[in-house]
Design a protein around this motif. Structure first.
Motif, PDB file in Angstrom:
ATOM      1  N   GLY A 240       0.565  -1.221   0.152  1.00  0.00           N
ATOM      2  CA  GLY A 240      -0.219  -0.341  -0.206  1.00  0.00           C
ATOM      3  C   GLY A 240       0.368   1.436   0.056  1.00  0.00           C
ATOM      4  N   ALA A 241       1.505   1.054  -0.190  1.00  0.00           N
ATOM      5  CA  ALA A 241       2.969   2.203   0.223  1.00  0.00           C
ATOM      6  C   ALA A 241       2.844   3.192  -1.235  1.00  0.00           C
ATOM      7  CB  ALA A 241       4.357   2.111   1.039  1.00  0.00           C
ATOM      8  N   TYR A 242       3.093   1.904  -2.462  1.00  0.00           N
ATOM      9  CA  TYR A 242       3.174   2.942  -3.516  1.00  0.00           C
ATOM     10  C   TYR A 242       2.262   1.779  -4.339  1.00  0.00           C
ATOM     11  CZ  TYR A 242       7.731   4.326  -1.551  1.00  0.00           C
ATOM     12  OH  TYR A 242       9.019   5.059  -0.220  1.00  0.00           O
ATOM     13  N   ILE A 243       1.399   2.664  -4.673  1.00  0.00           N
ATOM     14  CA  ILE A 243       0.378   1.848  -5.839  1.00  0.00           C
ATOM     15  C   ILE A 243       0.242   2.393  -7.208  1.00  0.00           C
ATOM     16  CG2 ILE A 243      -2.118   1.684  -6.610  1.00  0.00           C
ATOM     17  CD1 ILE A 243      -1.497   0.246  -3.399  1.00  0.00           C
ATOM     18  N   GLN A 244       1.010   0.895  -7.654  1.00  0.00           N
ATOM     19  CA  GLN A 244       1.329   1.154  -8.991  1.00  0.00           C
ATOM     20  C   GLN A 244      -0.412   1.417  -9.906  1.00  0.00           C
ATOM     21  OE1 GLN A 244       4.012   1.028 -11.062  1.00  0.00           O
ATOM     22  NE2 GLN A 244       3.107   1.714 -13.149  1.00  0.00           N
ATOM     23  N   ALA A 245      -1.600   0.209  -9.583  1.00  0.00           N
ATOM     24  CA  ALA A 245      -2.560   0.236 -10.629  1.00  0.00           C
ATOM     25  C   ALA A 245      -3.280   0.591  -9.287  1.00  0.00           C
ATOM     26  CB  ALA A 245      -2.802  -0.279 -11.581  1.00  0.00           C
ATOM     27  N   VAL A 246      -5.324   0.424  -9.330  1.00  0.00           N
ATOM     28  CA  VAL A 246      -6.312  -0.076  -8.615  1.00  0.00           C
ATOM     29  C   VAL A 246      -7.186  -0.197  -9.595  1.00  0.00           C
ATOM     30  CG1 VAL A 246      -7.759   0.960  -7.317  1.00  0.00           C
ATOM     31  CG2 VAL A 246      -5.914   2.481  -7.068  1.00  0.00           C
ATOM     32  N   VAL A 247      -7.472  -1.980  -9.352  1.00  0.00           N
ATOM     33  CA  VAL A 247      -8.180  -2.406  -9.566  1.00  0.00           C
ATOM     34  C   VAL A 247      -9.772  -2.431  -9.291  1.00  0.00           C
ATOM     35  CG1 VAL A 247      -8.567  -4.866 -10.648  1.00  0.00           C
ATOM     36  CG2 VAL A 247      -6.533  -4.181 -10.396  1.00  0.00           C
ATOM     37  N   HIS A 248     -10.793  -2.789  -9.769  1.00  0.00           N
ATOM     38  CA  HIS A 248     -12.248  -2.872  -8.617  1.00  0.00           C
ATOM     39  C   HIS A 248     -13.074  -4.105  -9.619  1.00  0.00           C
ATOM     40  CE1 HIS A 248     -11.809   1.880  -8.097  1.00  0.00           C
ATOM     41  NE2 HIS A 248     -11.507   1.345 -10.131  1.00  0.00           N
ATOM     42  N   ILE A 249     -13.489  -4.929  -7.958  1.00  0.00           N
ATOM     43  CA  ILE A 249     -13.872  -6.095  -8.228  1.00  0.00           C
ATOM     44  C   ILE A 249     -15.342  -5.906  -7.479  1.00  0.00           C
ATOM     45  CG2 ILE A 249     -11.381  -7.459  -8.835  1.00  0.00           C
ATOM     46  CD1 ILE A 249     -11.488  -8.193  -5.840  1.00  0.00           C
ATOM     47  N   LYS A 250     -15.707  -6.704  -8.445  1.00  0.00           N
ATOM     48  CA  LYS A 250     -17.444  -6.998  -7.591  1.00  0.00           C
ATOM     49  C   LYS A 250     -17.906  -8.453  -8.073  1.00  0.00           C
ATOM     50  CE  LYS A 250     -21.722  -5.554  -7.142  1.00  0.00           C
ATOM     51  NZ  LYS A 250     -23.367  -4.746  -7.530  1.00  0.00           N
ATOM     52  N   ASP A 251     -17.713  -9.890  -6.766  1.00  0.00           N
ATOM     53  CA  ASP A 251     -18.540 -11.360  -6.546  1.00  0.00           C
ATOM     54  C   ASP A 251     -17.557 -11.898  -7.715  1.00  0.00           C
ATOM     55  OD1 ASP A 251     -20.716 -10.630  -5.924  1.00  0.00           O
ATOM     56  OD2 ASP A 251     -21.945 -10.326  -7.623  1.00  0.00           O
ATOM     57  N   GLU A 252     -16.035 -11.870  -7.328  1.00  0.00           N
ATOM     58  CA  GLU A 252     -14.590 -12.403  -8.545  1.00  0.00           C
ATOM     59  C   GLU A 252     -13.995 -12.220  -7.251  1.00  0.00           C
ATOM     60  OE1 GLU A 252     -14.343 -10.349 -11.693  1.00  0.00           O
ATOM     61  OE2 GLU A 252     -14.890  -8.223 -10.662  1.00  0.00           O
ATOM     62  N   GLY A 253     -12.804 -13.271  -7.335  1.00  0.00           N
ATOM     63  CA  GLY A 253     -11.651 -13.664  -7.074  1.00  0.00           C
ATOM     64  C   GLY A 253     -10.417 -12.167  -7.744  1.00  0.00           C
ATOM     65  N   LEU A 254      -9.547 -11.956  -6.599  1.00  0.00           N
ATOM     66  CA  LEU A 254      -7.647 -11.214  -7.227  1.00  0.00           C
ATOM     67  C   LEU A 254      -6.828 -11.815  -6.857  1.00  0.00           C
ATOM     68  CD1 LEU A 254      -7.855  -7.529  -8.447  1.00  0.00           C
ATOM     69  CD2 LEU A 254      -6.358  -8.461  -6.792  1.00  0.00           C
ATOM     70  N   VAL A 255      -5.181 -11.724  -7.667  1.00  0.00           N
ATOM     71  CA  VAL A 255      -4.615 -12.429  -6.726  1.00  0.00           C
ATOM     72  C   VAL A 255      -3.528 -11.399  -7.841  1.00  0.00           C
ATOM     73  CG1 VAL A 255      -2.940 -14.715  -6.426  1.00  0.00           C
ATOM     74  CG2 VAL A 255      -5.724 -14.617  -6.083  1.00  0.00           C
ATOM     75  N   THR A 256      -2.297 -11.481  -6.729  1.00  0.00           N
ATOM     76  CA  THR A 256      -1.527 -10.914  -7.586  1.00  0.00           C
ATOM     77  C   THR A 256      -0.160 -11.827  -7.183  1.00  0.00           C
ATOM     78  OG1 THR A 256      -1.969  -8.918  -7.247  1.00  0.00           O
ATOM     79  CG2 THR A 256       0.091  -8.567  -7.785  1.00  0.00           C
ATOM     80  N   SER A 257       0.833 -12.043  -8.002  1.00  0.00           N
ATOM     81  CA  SER A 257       1.532 -12.784  -7.492  1.00  0.00           C
ATOM     82  C   SER A 257       3.149 -11.460  -8.409  1.00  0.00           C
ATOM     83  CB  SER A 257       2.016 -14.435  -8.036  1.00  0.00           C
ATOM     84  OG  SER A 257       3.485 -15.146  -8.151  1.00  0.00           O
ATOM     85  N   GLY A 258       4.071 -12.081  -7.550  1.00  0.00           N
ATOM     86  CA  GLY A 258       5.273 -11.319  -8.038  1.00  0.00           C
ATOM     87  C   GLY A 258       6.479 -11.809  -7.291  1.00  0.00           C
ATOM     88  N   ASP A 259       7.933 -11.302  -7.712  1.00  0.00           N
ATOM     89  CA  ASP A 259       9.357 -11.725  -7.263  1.00  0.00           C
ATOM     90  C   ASP A 259       9.819 -10.835  -6.121  1.00  0.00           C
ATOM     91  OD1 ASP A 259       8.764 -13.944  -8.266  1.00  0.00           O
ATOM     92  OD2 ASP A 259       9.549 -13.272 -10.030  1.00  0.00           O
ATOM     93  N   TYR A 260       9.132  -9.019  -6.094  1.00  0.00           N
ATOM     94  CA  TYR A 260      10.411  -8.706  -5.819  1.00  0.00           C
ATOM     95  C   TYR A 260       9.986  -8.831  -4.390  1.00  0.00           C
ATOM     96  CZ  TYR A 260       5.998  -5.995  -4.608  1.00  0.00           C
ATOM     97  OH  TYR A 260       4.722  -5.855  -4.393  1.00  0.00           O
TER      98      TYR A 260
END
Length: 351
Positions: A240-260
């Motif tokens: 949450g300190a440095y936000i690259q983008a914002v995604v809006h969701i409703k009745d669905e799942g969201l997952v982010t995977s990364g290596d940093y």
């Protein structure tokens, strides 16, 4: 995450939830529950049918019981879990939660032609991202481990107990074959808790476990739920300190995977936790994070891991050719960070 990434404890806690900026509209109070589970954190926002201290306490106790049940089933860090007994003792008798994760992993393995592989646990352990401490890795060691990787080494059977009841067992063709559900278990956990909240009559809630999210209905402001995607730069360890983008969701799942956030440096080289189960080596490409939106968090979790193994170009091809999958991919181009979003994704980049 799995196969690829032992995305375990918050390795992909890239999604920082932006739910506190919403002003609550009339129609019922929202509550929050926070805590730790599976080596990471969880955060739940919900609107009960009846707002009261007693209803909040009942939901909190129900959630804690569910989390404990999952931990004692598929956590490789819990020495008393079903997964530990399976991997260490060869006990193939499993419960429904274990079976659910196994079936979801096998389906994801089929969809990804084995690029997502829950049986890559020996590789995670070898590289130091699994349930054991890694050692100096040589090509010979990788070759010796790869022969025990692949979902074809496992099969489901049934066992009739003395009382005549059937029990489900999962058999493996060699005791050195092992499972690791870290690439899908947290997404499954979010869906499991969401189903429990729905069974309690709730229509508006968000469940987040280690960055894996399922959202239903509307947020306290009466809008779709907003999920912030962190800027994937090494050292950005504060969601949450440095936000690259914002995604809006409703009745669905969201997952982010990364290596940093989950890597180590050896001999001046970055060793990523995303491991390609086909080669046995950590990946080296320009895809920094993959955010996937799908009908549930289990599917989103599996695909986020899958895409991170592929790299940007192949990941984009998979997203564009897979119905029901939307994605936001952040990749490097020289010294710059670039963002690609699929056409159906409801999101905007922070400039």
């Amino acid at each position: 995450m799995n196969i690829i990434s032992a995305k375990t404890l918050a390795a992909a806690v890239i999604a920082a939830l932006l739910v506190f900026s919403c002003k609550q509209k009339e129609g019922g109070r929202y509550y929050t529950i926070d805590g730790t589970t599976q080596g990471t954190t969880f955060h739940i926002v919900f609107q009960p049918e009846v707002a009261s201290d007693s209803s909040f306490a009942a939901v909190r106790d129900t959630i804690n019981a569910c989390l404990e049940r999952i931990d004692f089933s598929v956590s490789g860090y819990n020495k008393e879990s079903v997964l530990t007994a399976f991997n260490e003792e060869g006990n193939g008798k499993v419960d429904k939660i274990f079976l659910d994760n196994f079936l979801a992993s096998r389906q994801m393995s089929d969809c990804s032609d084995g690029v997502f592989d829950a049986s890559a646990a020996p590789l995670f352990d070898l590289w130091g991202f699994g349930f054991k401490t890694g050692t100096e890795v040589t090509p010979q060691m990788i070759d010796s481990v790869l022969q025990f990787v692949g979902m074809e080494h496992f099969r489901i059977d049934s066992l009739k107990s003395q009382d005549g009841a059937d029990s489900i067992v999962i058999l493996r063709d060699d005791p050195r074959c092992r499972l690791n559900f870290n690439a899908i278990a947290q997404g499954y956990t979010s869906d499991y808790l969401a189903a429990k909240l729905e069974s309690l009559g709730m229509k508006n809630f968000l469940v987040e476990v280690g960055g894996e999210v399922y959202a239903k209905g509307v947020n306290p402001g009466g809008q779709s739920w907003n999920v912030g995607i962190d800027r994937p730069t090494d050292g950005n360890n504060s969601p949450g300190a440095y936000i690259q983008a914002v995604v809006h969701i409703k009745d669905e799942g969201l997952v982010t995977s990364g290596d940093y956030r989950k890597f180590y440096i050896k001999d001046g080289k970055k060793i990523s936790h995303t491991i390609n189960p086909k080669t046995g080596y950590p990946v080296e490409h320009n895809l920094l994070s993959a955010t996937v939106v799908a009908e549930n968090a289990t599917i989103a979790d599996g695909y986020a891991t899958y895409l991170m193994v592929l790299g940007f170009e192949k990941a984009r091809e998979v997203v564009e050719s897979t119905p029901g999958i939307e994605a936001l991919l952040i990749f490097s181009q020289g010294e710059e960070l670039k963002v690609w979003m699929s056409e159906g994704l409801d999101a905007e980049e922070n400039k």
